[in-house]
Design a protein around this motif. Structure first.
Motif, PDB file in Angstrom:
ATOM      1  N   ALA A  70      39.740  25.091  49.452  1.00  0.00           N
ATOM      2  CA  ALA A  70      38.826  24.722  48.610  1.00  0.00           C
ATOM      3  C   ALA A  70      38.135  25.971  47.999  1.00  0.00           C
ATOM      4  CB  ALA A  70      37.620  23.532  49.059  1.00  0.00           C
ATOM      5  N   ASP A  71      37.916  26.998  48.818  1.00  0.00           N
ATOM      6  CA  ASP A  71      37.047  28.317  48.368  1.00  0.00           C
ATOM      7  C   ASP A  71      38.033  29.069  47.468  1.00  0.00           C
ATOM      8  OD1 ASP A  71      34.856  27.740  49.631  1.00  0.00           O
ATOM      9  OD2 ASP A  71      35.183  29.029  51.444  1.00  0.00           O
ATOM     10  N   HIS A  72      39.298  28.827  47.589  1.00  0.00           N
ATOM     11  CA  HIS A  72      40.268  29.541  46.848  1.00  0.00           C
ATOM     12  C   HIS A  72      40.483  29.052  45.433  1.00  0.00           C
ATOM     13  CE1 HIS A  72      41.648  32.099  50.001  1.00  0.00           C
ATOM     14  NE2 HIS A  72      41.644  31.025  50.767  1.00  0.00           N
ATOM     15  N   GLU A  73      39.923  27.795  45.033  1.00  0.00           N
ATOM     16  CA  GLU A  73      40.468  27.136  43.896  1.00  0.00           C
ATOM     17  C   GLU A  73      39.419  28.123  42.787  1.00  0.00           C
ATOM     18  OE1 GLU A  73      40.046  22.882  41.567  1.00  0.00           O
ATOM     19  OE2 GLU A  73      39.220  23.148  43.591  1.00  0.00           O
ATOM     20  N   THR A  74      38.411  28.535  43.091  1.00  0.00           N
ATOM     21  CA  THR A  74      37.589  29.354  42.145  1.00  0.00           C
ATOM     22  C   THR A  74      37.718  30.890  42.409  1.00  0.00           C
ATOM     23  OG1 THR A  74      35.635  28.774  43.604  1.00  0.00           O
ATOM     24  CG2 THR A  74      36.296  27.457  41.403  1.00  0.00           C
ATOM     25  N   GLU A  75      38.540  31.088  43.473  1.00  0.00           N
ATOM     26  CA  GLU A  75      38.419  32.480  44.043  1.00  0.00           C
ATOM     27  C   GLU A  75      38.855  33.667  42.780  1.00  0.00           C
ATOM     28  OE1 GLU A  75      41.417  35.009  46.966  1.00  0.00           O
ATOM     29  OE2 GLU A  75      40.595  33.087  47.398  1.00  0.00           O
ATOM     30  N   ILE A  76      39.995  33.394  41.871  1.00  0.00           N
ATOM     31  CA  ILE A  76      40.152  34.250  40.895  1.00  0.00           C
ATOM     32  C   ILE A  76      39.123  34.407  40.051  1.00  0.00           C
ATOM     33  CG2 ILE A  76      41.820  34.972  39.263  1.00  0.00           C
ATOM     34  CD1 ILE A  76      43.759  33.064  40.605  1.00  0.00           C
ATOM     35  N   ALA A  77      38.330  33.338  39.625  1.00  0.00           N
ATOM     36  CA  ALA A  77      37.202  33.230  38.674  1.00  0.00           C
ATOM     37  C   ALA A  77      36.334  34.295  39.137  1.00  0.00           C
ATOM     38  CB  ALA A  77      36.847  31.833  38.398  1.00  0.00           C
ATOM     39  N   ARG A  78      35.945  34.200  40.600  1.00  0.00           N
ATOM     40  CA  ARG A  78      34.764  34.797  41.176  1.00  0.00           C
ATOM     41  C   ARG A  78      35.044  36.358  41.090  1.00  0.00           C
ATOM     42  NH1 ARG A  78      35.080  30.907  45.177  1.00  0.00           N
ATOM     43  NH2 ARG A  78      36.085  32.388  46.867  1.00  0.00           N
ATOM     44  N   VAL A  79      36.566  36.583  41.257  1.00  0.00           N
ATOM     45  CA  VAL A  79      37.090  38.095  41.296  1.00  0.00           C
ATOM     46  C   VAL A  79      36.638  38.463  39.729  1.00  0.00           C
ATOM     47  CG1 VAL A  79      38.845  39.465  41.332  1.00  0.00           C
ATOM     48  CG2 VAL A  79      38.517  37.968  43.281  1.00  0.00           C
ATOM     49  N   VAL A  80      36.967  37.787  38.754  1.00  0.00           N
ATOM     50  CA  VAL A  80      36.652  38.127  37.475  1.00  0.00           C
ATOM     51  C   VAL A  80      35.143  38.545  37.142  1.00  0.00           C
ATOM     52  CG1 VAL A  80      37.080  37.551  35.134  1.00  0.00           C
ATOM     53  CG2 VAL A  80      38.715  37.247  36.477  1.00  0.00           C
ATOM     54  N   ARG A  81      34.373  37.501  37.755  1.00  0.00           N
ATOM     55  CA  ARG A  81      32.860  37.467  37.449  1.00  0.00           C
ATOM     56  C   ARG A  81      32.241  38.746  38.137  1.00  0.00           C
ATOM     57  NH1 ARG A  81      30.912  33.072  35.183  1.00  0.00           N
ATOM     58  NH2 ARG A  81      32.245  31.214  35.142  1.00  0.00           N
ATOM     59  N   ALA A  82      32.899  39.165  39.161  1.00  0.00           N
ATOM     60  CA  ALA A  82      32.325  39.970  40.142  1.00  0.00           C
ATOM     61  C   ALA A  82      32.757  41.607  39.981  1.00  0.00           C
ATOM     62  CB  ALA A  82      32.318  39.769  41.532  1.00  0.00           C
ATOM     63  N   ARG A  83      33.655  41.633  39.036  1.00  0.00           N
ATOM     64  CA  ARG A  83      34.407  43.072  38.753  1.00  0.00           C
ATOM     65  C   ARG A  83      33.372  44.018  38.451  1.00  0.00           C
ATOM     66  NH1 ARG A  83      35.310  40.362  34.100  1.00  0.00           N
ATOM     67  NH2 ARG A  83      35.155  41.307  32.255  1.00  0.00           N
ATOM     68  N   PRO A  84      33.763  45.370  38.898  1.00  0.00           N
ATOM     69  CA  PRO A  84      32.758  46.461  38.469  1.00  0.00           C
ATOM     70  C   PRO A  84      32.713  46.431  37.038  1.00  0.00           C
ATOM     71  CG  PRO A  84      34.246  47.040  40.024  1.00  0.00           C
ATOM     72  CD  PRO A  84      34.821  45.796  39.678  1.00  0.00           C
ATOM     73  N   PRO A  85      31.714  47.369  36.449  1.00  0.00           N
ATOM     74  CA  PRO A  85      31.775  47.407  34.927  1.00  0.00           C
ATOM     75  C   PRO A  85      32.752  48.255  34.659  1.00  0.00           C
ATOM     76  CG  PRO A  85      29.559  47.820  36.237  1.00  0.00           C
ATOM     77  CD  PRO A  85      30.563  47.679  37.347  1.00  0.00           C
ATOM     78  N   ARG A  86      33.318  48.042  33.235  1.00  0.00           N
ATOM     79  CA  ARG A  86      34.357  48.580  32.656  1.00  0.00           C
ATOM     80  C   ARG A  86      35.745  48.606  33.136  1.00  0.00           C
ATOM     81  NH1 ARG A  86      30.071  51.802  32.320  1.00  0.00           N
ATOM     82  NH2 ARG A  86      30.569  53.183  34.091  1.00  0.00           N
ATOM     83  N   THR A  87      35.780  47.414  34.131  1.00  0.00           N
ATOM     84  CA  THR A  87      37.189  47.158  34.939  1.00  0.00           C
ATOM     85  C   THR A  87      37.586  45.685  34.229  1.00  0.00           C
ATOM     86  OG1 THR A  87      36.392  47.882  36.914  1.00  0.00           O
ATOM     87  CG2 THR A  87      38.133  46.404  36.824  1.00  0.00           C
ATOM     88  N   ALA A  88      38.778  45.911  33.660  1.00  0.00           N
ATOM     89  CA  ALA A  88      39.601  44.796  33.142  1.00  0.00           C
ATOM     90  C   ALA A  88      39.797  43.712  33.990  1.00  0.00           C
ATOM     91  CB  ALA A  88      40.810  45.394  32.492  1.00  0.00           C
ATOM     92  N   PRO A  89      39.592  42.385  33.383  1.00  0.00           N
ATOM     93  CA  PRO A  89      39.747  41.380  34.317  1.00  0.00           C
ATOM     94  C   PRO A  89      41.177  41.453  35.119  1.00  0.00           C
ATOM     95  CG  PRO A  89      39.165  40.626  32.250  1.00  0.00           C
ATOM     96  CD  PRO A  89      39.200  41.981  32.198  1.00  0.00           C
ATOM     97  N   LEU A  90      42.304  41.558  34.198  1.00  0.00           N
ATOM     98  CA  LEU A  90      43.662  41.885  35.023  1.00  0.00           C
ATOM     99  C   LEU A  90      43.644  42.553  36.062  1.00  0.00           C
ATOM    100  CD1 LEU A  90      46.306  40.166  35.017  1.00  0.00           C
ATOM    101  CD2 LEU A  90      47.114  41.880  33.481  1.00  0.00           C
TER     102      LEU A  90
END
Length: 216
Positions: A70-90
């Motif tokens: 279940a936690d993995h369903e939104t895992e990529i979204a959480r990674v994108v939201r928590a990325r460092p400043p000026r870091t591209a989502p991909l």
């Protein structure tokens, strides 16, 4: 009371123990006899709870298996939201997947622990679980779409198309890894190839599939 001084209260701890007992009883029975061969009543009996209690924690039989992911369903979204400043989502997603490979995260397919491999095979052998995983994939796409819109300030269609591609690529990479391990290739031996494939896949995404342009 739910939480006291940052720690779960007695009621919450009891609920978590019950949930864990039901889950472990279910997985044990499913792996021993097969998902389709075990009834919810048998799981409830093994966990020493009523069917009503079981369904309060797990609304469907499939939830007894899929809740572990279940936690993995939104895992990529959480990674994108928590990325460092000026870091591209991909770039953030790519690094997270490579980190998962290094740590042998089961979601990357690169984990050859016997029970992990058996659970993976059990899911593939049960059509209802395969269908549930498709819903899991759709949920991941929707969560990532929203995260891209909110943090990268891009149109909904662009975010949705990007999310579909990113989730599909990670899904395909994980399936390839899991399949190789299912045929006996050790995770340690597969690691270098898994990293190479991931780098290639994310390079294709980053370049907008330009490498598919015909030559000449």
């Amino acid at each position: 009371m739910g939480v006291v001084d940052g720690k779960p209260g007695l009621r919450e701890r009891k609920k978590q123990r019950t949930r864990t007992a039901i889950s472990e009883a279910a997985i044990t029975l499913f792996l021993e006899h097969g998902f389709n061969q075990v009834s919810v009543a048998q799981v409830a009996e093994a966990a020493e709870v009523s069917k009503r209690t079981l369904f309060a924690y797990f609304p469907t039989k499939e939830d007894l298996v899929v809740h572990r992911l279940a936690d993995h369903e939104t895992e990529i979204a959480r990674v994108v939201r928590a990325r460092p400043p000026r870091t591209a989502p991909l770039a953030a997603v790519r690094e997270h997947f490579l980190k998962g490979l290094r740590e042998r995260d089961p979601i990357t397919g690169l984990n050859d622990h016997p029970q992990v491999r058996r659970v993976h095979q059990m899911i593939l052998d049960a059509p209802s679980l395969v269908a549930r995983m498709d819903r899991f994939k759709t949920g991941a796409e929707q969560a990532l779409t929203q995260a891209l819109q909110e943090t990268a300030d891009i149109p909904e269609l662009t975010a949705r198309l990007a999310a579909v591609q990113i989730v599909a690529v990670q899904w395909a990479l994980a399936q390839d890894n899991a399949e190789r391990l299912a045929y006996g290739e050790p995770a340690g031996e597969r690691y270098a190839g898994a990293v190479k494939d991931a780098e290639h896949a994310f390079s294709l995404l980053e370049n907008g599939l330009r490498q598919l342009t015909p030559r000449g």
